[in-house]
Design a protein around this motif. Structure first.
Motif, PDB file in Angstrom:
ATOM      1  N   ASP A  31       0.850  -1.191   0.000  1.00  0.00           N
ATOM      2  CA  ASP A  31       0.000   0.000   0.000  1.00  0.00           C
ATOM      3  C   ASP A  31       0.892   1.249   0.000  1.00  0.00           C
ATOM      4  N   ASP A  33       1.815   3.134   2.257  1.00  0.00           N
ATOM      5  CA  ASP A  33       2.699   3.181   3.431  1.00  0.00           C
ATOM      6  C   ASP A  33       3.677   2.010   3.469  1.00  0.00           C
ATOM      7  N   ASP A  34       3.820   1.307   2.356  1.00  0.00           N
ATOM      8  CA  ASP A  34       4.727   0.158   2.228  1.00  0.00           C
ATOM      9  C   ASP A  34       4.351  -1.008   3.144  1.00  0.00           C
ATOM     10  N   ARG A  35       3.064  -1.114   3.493  1.00  0.00           N
ATOM     11  CA  ARG A  35       2.596  -2.293   4.216  1.00  0.00           C
ATOM     12  C   ARG A  35       2.275  -3.372   3.194  1.00  0.00           C
ATOM     13  N   THR A 116      -6.660   0.678   0.609  1.00  0.00           N
ATOM     14  CA  THR A 116      -6.275  -0.058   1.814  1.00  0.00           C
ATOM     15  C   THR A 116      -7.465  -0.697   2.518  1.00  0.00           C
ATOM     16  N   THR A 139       3.137  -3.953   8.554  1.00  0.00           N
ATOM     17  CA  THR A 139       4.334  -3.155   8.322  1.00  0.00           C
ATOM     18  C   THR A 139       5.532  -4.102   8.322  1.00  0.00           C
TER      19      THR A 139
END
Length: 183
Positions: A31, A33-35, A116, A139
């Motif tokens: 996503d 946020d790099d999750r 997300t 994360t």
């Protein structure tokens, strides 16, 4: 990834149990946020045996791995506006599940999404309905600290390297994972 997939296949590792080698496409979905999105699965006959894994599944008919990756992602998460990036990793794995042995040649594609808010897709197969209990975004730090089983087993390390260094110039061939049984 545009164009036909490479014709080279991994050599089969020694110790691979007998059985057909299933062609599988998996998605490393990140996503903004790099999750990373992972599904929570379990053994249908023993729900106490759980693990987390990336979306994806077997290639059907004459579809390409890219087509299979997008189809599986849509079926499992409902996401349809995802563009695949390069193949990041490849691995041969073998494991018992739902009363049979699964031998797989898995290719992991990078993909990104802005969406997300996801939930299990409405198009799950009967087996997925009996063996997937949910999904969530992780994360890199959460994945590194996880005490739960995650496949591939080096996913936390692989994700950290991906986020730090970007996609590899060629797919990284992971060590085979051969699970003899549970527990």
């Amino acid at each position: 990834m545009d164009g036909p997939e490479p014709a080279r296949e991994q050599p089969l590792p020694e110790g691979l149990p007998p059985g057909e080698l299933r062609r599988v496409a998996r998605v490393v979905l990140l996503d903004p946020d790099d999750r990373i999105l992972l599904l929570h699965g379990f053994e249908p006959d023993d729900p106490a045996q759980t693990w987390w894994f990336t979306p994806g599944g077997g290639v059907e008919g004459d579809e390409t791995r890219e087509q299979a990756a997008l189809r599986e992602l849509a079926e499992e998460t409902g996401l349809t506006d995802v563009r695949l990036g390069p193949v990041l990793w490849r691995r041969i794995c073998s494991f018992p599940f739902d009363g049979r042995r699964w031998n797989q040649d898995e290719w992991y594609y990078l993909a990104r999404t802005r969406h997300t808010a996801v939930s299990l897709g409405a198009d799950l197969t009967e087996l997925e309905t009996r063996s997937v209990m949910g999904l969530r975004w992780w994360t890199s730090a959460e994945l590194s600290a996880a005490r739960e089983t995650v496949y591939p087993t080096r996913l936390a390390e692989l994700l950290r390297t991906l986020l730090d260094d970007g996609p590899p110039s060629a797919p990284v061939v992971l060590s085979p994972e051969i699970v003899q049984g549970y527990g």
